[in-house]
Design a protein around this motif. Structure first.
Motif, PDB file in Angstrom:
ATOM      1  N   TYR A  32      -1.995   0.279  -6.059  1.00  0.00           N
ATOM      2  CA  TYR A  32      -1.921   0.437  -4.608  1.00  0.00           C
ATOM      3  C   TYR A  32      -0.826  -0.485  -4.059  1.00  0.00           C
ATOM      4  O   TYR A  32      -0.807  -1.674  -4.399  1.00  0.00           O
ATOM      5  N   ASP A  33       0.056   0.067  -3.208  1.00  0.00           N
ATOM      6  CA  ASP A  33       0.960  -0.829  -2.494  1.00  0.00           C
ATOM      7  C   ASP A  33       0.225  -1.379  -1.271  1.00  0.00           C
ATOM      8  O   ASP A  33      -0.934  -1.033  -1.005  1.00  0.00           O
ATOM      9  N   SER A  34       0.885  -2.250  -0.525  1.00  0.00           N
ATOM     10  CA  SER A  34       0.201  -2.947   0.574  1.00  0.00           C
ATOM     11  C   SER A  34      -0.321  -1.974   1.623  1.00  0.00           C
ATOM     12  O   SER A  34      -1.407  -2.165   2.174  1.00  0.00           O
ATOM     13  N   ASP A  61      -1.289   1.146   1.128  1.00  0.00           N
ATOM     14  CA  ASP A  61      -2.462   1.827   0.562  1.00  0.00           C
ATOM     15  C   ASP A  61      -3.688   0.926   0.626  1.00  0.00           C
ATOM     16  O   ASP A  61      -4.789   1.368   0.954  1.00  0.00           O
ATOM     17  N   GLY A 114      -4.450  -4.696  -4.968  1.00  0.00           N
ATOM     18  CA  GLY A 114      -3.646  -3.541  -5.367  1.00  0.00           C
ATOM     19  C   GLY A 114      -3.581  -3.315  -6.859  1.00  0.00           C
ATOM     20  O   GLY A 114      -3.139  -2.253  -7.295  1.00  0.00           O
ATOM     21  N   LEU A 135      -0.238  -2.284 -11.167  1.00  0.00           N
ATOM     22  CA  LEU A 135      -0.318  -2.128  -9.716  1.00  0.00           C
ATOM     23  C   LEU A 135      -0.565  -0.660  -9.409  1.00  0.00           C
ATOM     24  O   LEU A 135       0.211   0.207  -9.818  1.00  0.00           O
TER      25      LEU A 135
END
Length: 478
Positions: free
Chosen positions: A57-59, A61, A123, A55
């Motif tokens: 990117y978080d949501s 991002d 992500g 992972l």
């Protein structure tokens, strides 16, 4: 491929994969595109037993990247073409950026839940260096559509999956900006799906081309309505839109410096880059044959401290600033902060440190250094570049005279050490092969020449009455 052939290929794949994963010789390799991908993946250190994609990117991002990504307006085109088919046949559609980071996903909800367990979701990154052979990463790595079946994946957890993917190239920048992929279980995804995915990618590229030409036309009309003096009209990515009828710039101005900076065109014209609407203008400020901008002169060979001169002003440089200028002189098309950091410090480098050093260096040299990427914008006269030129000629006396010592002898930069060692080896070989006693004696006064056994032996062979022979014998037998 028939089901009999598919079963046989699957057994063959499992055997080849087990050999590759355990480092044993492959009894019979898979097809070339997969074999090459396995080697790249294993060289990158991918573990076949990893259970999912990382992972990155978080949501929050992902939402921000989506808003700024050039494929966002074309997502309905892709989903209309592929998502309905995917939902009906138990597949999913994934759209990534140019680095294989998943930004959008649609399709069968049951398959999406299974995909979540391996990170085939927004992500997560699916580049080859992150997860090994797979449709997305391999398509991006080879720059063309690919179908990856079952055990052709390097990661064992993906052997129940198959995928068809195609890269998407932006006609404006010329860079790969994304990848479209259809994934499903091995038994349900037909290899012919890759043709549909490739057609979808081409459809997107065609639409990007149409929109690019529309932007160009709007920019051209705006410029023509306001034009007061000649200039070369560029897009925001450096493509030449108008003002270069002979095509001398080649269709694109590479590695655009920051707006407001000077740049030297191929014909020697010095031009000023100015922002204009959604693009740029190159305004000629000096014609060929006019007085040239002051050269940047670099003296980096030998034991004396490194210095730089612009016009009549000579200034001493720190070792770090001299290293940066050396790298920029060797890479005239420019380097990013990340590339400079790697050349100077290796993997332990920090681009932030480089940006700070460049800021200090530009305070001394002004417009001689442009940004985005960092590059030298003025003529450069460097002693080590002149030495390289002389080494291609046939006059060892000039080589001996130009070589006053190693290039930045205190530098530990991997790139500069390679350049330093190469120059030293070439100078030494040139003088041993064709140099006169005077040339050899000149080299013997340098840091590495003082104790060079082969050079001193040659000098010791001179007549005993020659003082150079006596000095050489003394060095050989102190």
């Amino acid at each position: 491929m028939s089901y009999v052939d598919l079963d046989a290929y699957s057994r063959h794949l499992r055997s080849a994969h087990e050999s590759a994963a355990t480092g044993r010789p492959w009894p019979e390799a898979p097809r070339h595109v997969i074999r090459a991908s396995w080697r790249r993946s294993l060289d990158a250190g991918v573990d076949p037993d990893v259970t999912g994609a990382p992972l990155v990117y978080d949501s929050a991002d992902v939402k921000q990247v989506r808003l700024e990504h050039p494929l966002r307006p074309l997502l309905p085109l892709m989903t209309t073409t592929l998502a309905g088919l995917a939902d009906e046949t138990g597949h999913i559609v994934v759209v990534t950026d140019g680095d294989g980071r998943a930004l959008w996903r649609e399709g069968n909800h049951t398959i999406m839940r299974r995909a979540d367990t391996i990170g085939l979701a927004t992500g997560h990154q699916w580049a080859e260096h992150a997860v090994g052979t797979n449709g997305i990463g391999t398509a991006l790595a080879i720059g063309r559509p690919v179908h990856v079946y079952s055990a052709e994946h390097l990661m064992r957890v993906l052997h129940v999956w198959s995928c068809s993917a195609a890269p998407i190239t932006d006609p404006d920048s010329g860079h790969v900006i994304g990848c479209v992929d259809v994934s499903g279980t091995s038994s349900s995804l037909h290899p012919a799906t890759v043709a549909l995915v490739a057609a979808t990618a081409k459809l997107v590229e065609t639409e990007l081309t149409v929109r690019m030409h529309q932007r160009d036309e709007r920019l051209r009309r705006r410029y023509e309505s306001l034009r007061s003096r000649p200039g070369i009209l560029l897009s925001s990515t450096g493509r030449v839109i108008s003002g270069d009828p002979t095509g001398g710039l080649g269709g694109r101005v590479p590695l655009l410096p920051a707006a407001g900076r000077r740049m030297i065109l191929k014909d020697g014209t010095v031009a000023l880059l100015e922002p204009f609407s959604d693009g740029f203008l190159l305004r000629p400020t000096m014609s060929p044959g006019s007085a040239a901008s002051p050269a940047l002169r670099l003296a980096f060979l030998g034991e004396s401290g490194p210095t730089a001169s612009v016009g009549e002003h000579e200034r001493p440089l720190s070792l770090r600033h001299a290293e940066i200028l050396t790298l920029l002189a060797l890479h005239r098309h420019g380097l990013t902060a990340e590339q400079l950091s790697f050349h100077l410090y290796g993997d332990a480098g920090n681009p932030v440190t480089i940006r700070a050093e460049i800021h200090r260096l530009r305070a001394q040299l002004g417009d001689a250094i442009a940004a985005k990427p960092y590059r030298l914008t003025c003529p450069v006269e460097a002693d080590f570049l002149e030495l390289r030129r002389l080494l291609t000629g046939s006059d060892p006396a000039k080589v001996a005279s130009a070589y006053t010592g190693p290039l930045l002898p205190r530098s530990e930069s991997p790139e500069i050490r390679r350049e330093r060692d190469e120059l030293e080896a070439q100078v030494r070989a040139c003088l041993l092969r064709r140099g006169s006693p005077d040339d050899l004696w000149t080299y013997a006064q340098t840091r590495n020449g003082r104790d060079d056994y082969e050079i001193l032996e040659r000098l010791a062979e001179l007549p005993p009455t020659d003082l150079r022979s006596a000095a050489a014998r003394t060095r050989l037998h102190p």
